[in-house]
Motif scaffolding. Structure first.
Motif, PDB file in Angstrom:
ATOM      1  N   VAL A  19      54.041  -3.585  -7.585  1.00  0.00           N
ATOM      2  CA  VAL A  19      54.520  -4.795  -6.900  1.00  0.00           C
ATOM      3  C   VAL A  19      56.035  -4.883  -7.026  1.00  0.00           C
ATOM      4  O   VAL A  19      56.741  -5.136  -6.046  1.00  0.00           O
ATOM      5  CB  VAL A  19      53.839  -6.067  -7.456  1.00  0.00           C
ATOM      6  N   GLY A  20      56.548  -4.673  -8.225  1.00  0.00           N
ATOM      7  CA  GLY A  20      57.994  -4.750  -8.443  1.00  0.00           C
ATOM      8  C   GLY A  20      58.773  -3.739  -7.620  1.00  0.00           C
ATOM      9  O   GLY A  20      59.799  -4.071  -7.017  1.00  0.00           O
ATOM     10  N   LEU A  21      58.281  -2.506  -7.575  1.00  0.00           N
ATOM     11  CA  LEU A  21      58.973  -1.457  -6.814  1.00  0.00           C
ATOM     12  C   LEU A  21      58.974  -1.744  -5.314  1.00  0.00           C
ATOM     13  O   LEU A  21      59.991  -1.591  -4.638  1.00  0.00           O
ATOM     14  CB  LEU A  21      58.347  -0.092  -7.089  1.00  0.00           C
ATOM     15  N   VAL A  22      57.825  -2.172  -4.789  1.00  0.00           N
ATOM     16  CA  VAL A  22      57.748  -2.444  -3.356  1.00  0.00           C
ATOM     17  C   VAL A  22      58.561  -3.691  -3.002  1.00  0.00           C
ATOM     18  O   VAL A  22      59.236  -3.724  -1.970  1.00  0.00           O
ATOM     19  CB  VAL A  22      56.283  -2.563  -2.886  1.00  0.00           C
ATOM     20  N   GLU A  23      58.541  -4.701  -3.860  1.00  0.00           N
ATOM     21  CA  GLU A  23      59.383  -5.884  -3.610  1.00  0.00           C
ATOM     22  C   GLU A  23      60.860  -5.499  -3.665  1.00  0.00           C
ATOM     23  O   GLU A  23      61.658  -6.011  -2.884  1.00  0.00           O
ATOM     24  CB  GLU A  23      59.058  -7.003  -4.590  1.00  0.00           C
ATOM     25  N   LEU A  56      59.162 -11.574   4.050  1.00  0.00           N
ATOM     26  CA  LEU A  56      57.991 -12.155   3.393  1.00  0.00           C
ATOM     27  C   LEU A  56      56.813 -11.184   3.384  1.00  0.00           C
ATOM     28  O   LEU A  56      56.094 -11.076   2.391  1.00  0.00           O
ATOM     29  CB  LEU A  56      57.581 -13.451   4.103  1.00  0.00           C
ATOM     30  N   PHE A  57      56.631 -10.475   4.492  1.00  0.00           N
ATOM     31  CA  PHE A  57      55.485  -9.573   4.589  1.00  0.00           C
ATOM     32  C   PHE A  57      55.583  -8.419   3.596  1.00  0.00           C
ATOM     33  O   PHE A  57      54.558  -7.882   3.173  1.00  0.00           O
ATOM     34  CB  PHE A  57      55.315  -9.055   6.022  1.00  0.00           C
ATOM     35  N   PHE A  58      56.794  -8.052   3.210  1.00  0.00           N
ATOM     36  CA  PHE A  58      56.944  -7.008   2.189  1.00  0.00           C
ATOM     37  C   PHE A  58      56.292  -7.431   0.880  1.00  0.00           C
ATOM     38  O   PHE A  58      55.786  -6.594   0.128  1.00  0.00           O
ATOM     39  CB  PHE A  58      58.421  -6.646   1.964  1.00  0.00           C
ATOM     40  N   VAL A  59      56.283  -8.714   0.599  1.00  0.00           N
ATOM     41  CA  VAL A  59      55.614  -9.200  -0.611  1.00  0.00           C
ATOM     42  C   VAL A  59      54.108  -8.966  -0.493  1.00  0.00           C
ATOM     43  O   VAL A  59      53.466  -8.529  -1.453  1.00  0.00           O
ATOM     44  CB  VAL A  59      55.932 -10.691  -0.853  1.00  0.00           C
ATOM     45  N   ILE A  60      53.551  -9.216   0.692  1.00  0.00           N
ATOM     46  CA  ILE A  60      52.119  -8.977   0.907  1.00  0.00           C
ATOM     47  C   ILE A  60      51.815  -7.479   0.770  1.00  0.00           C
ATOM     48  O   ILE A  60      50.814  -7.092   0.153  1.00  0.00           O
ATOM     49  CB  ILE A  60      51.674  -9.498   2.290  1.00  0.00           C
ATOM     50  N   ILE A  61      52.678  -6.641   1.326  1.00  0.00           N
ATOM     51  CA  ILE A  61      52.508  -5.188   1.185  1.00  0.00           C
ATOM     52  C   ILE A  61      52.559  -4.799  -0.295  1.00  0.00           C
ATOM     53  O   ILE A  61      51.758  -3.984  -0.763  1.00  0.00           O
ATOM     54  CB  ILE A  61      53.583  -4.430   1.997  1.00  0.00           C
ATOM     55  N   ALA A  62      53.484  -5.402  -1.024  1.00  0.00           N
ATOM     56  CA  ALA A  62      53.607  -5.127  -2.462  1.00  0.00           C
ATOM     57  C   ALA A  62      52.324  -5.519  -3.188  1.00  0.00           C
ATOM     58  O   ALA A  62      51.820  -4.772  -4.035  1.00  0.00           O
ATOM     59  CB  ALA A  62      54.805  -5.880  -3.039  1.00  0.00           C
ATOM     60  N   TYR A  63      51.790  -6.689  -2.854  1.00  0.00           N
ATOM     61  CA  TYR A  63      50.545  -7.131  -3.486  1.00  0.00           C
ATOM     62  C   TYR A  63      49.402  -6.168  -3.160  1.00  0.00           C
ATOM     63  O   TYR A  63      48.581  -5.842  -4.020  1.00  0.00           O
ATOM     64  CB  TYR A  63      50.159  -8.530  -3.012  1.00  0.00           C
TER      65      TYR A  63
END
Length: 134
Positions: A19-23, A56-63
């Protein structure tokens, strides 16, 4: 018993790292406005309603990727084929997600996806089982 506890801890750590890396990647591609800090909650409350969709959607991708990693790692470490460790990881992440969502004015779609995406821990679980059989 220790292996089972460690599997959940490792799943949480793996999911958190992903999650941290993708965010981080999302912040790199969609940076905050100049001078704004992500730990400034008042500034974040003003920014989020106007943020680009993909920021915002990058957070969903990270999750989503974090859920896959948590389910996969917890299942691999437990080595007993049960999905309970992935489910425990998912529940912990859902609780953390709800706490985060409650602090910021996120849109309704973000709430729905932000919570539902943690079901992907079961996909990570399935991937780990398939790798065991290969």
């Amino acid at each position: 018993m220790l292996r089972k506890i460690l599997s959940v801890v490792a799943g949480i750590i793996a999911g958190s790292v992903i999650v941290g890396l993708v965010e981080w990647l999302g912040h790199y591609l969609y940076p905050l406005p100049a001078g704004m800090k992500s730990n400034d909650m008042e500034a974040m409350k003003e920014y989020i309603p106007n943020a680009p969709f993909m920021a915002l959607f990058f957070v969903i991708i990270a999750y989503a990727l974090g859920a896959l990693a948590a389910g996969f790692v917890s299942t691999k470490i437990a080595r007993d084929g049960k999905n309970i460790y992935a489910i425990i990881c998912g529940i912990i992440f859902v609780i953390i997600t709800i706490i985060n969502l409650a602090m910021l004015p996120t849109p309704a779609w973000f709430w729905v996806l932000g919570i539902l995406v943690w079901v992907l821990v079961l996909a990570g679980y399935k991937l780990a089982l398939n790798k065991n059989r290969a």
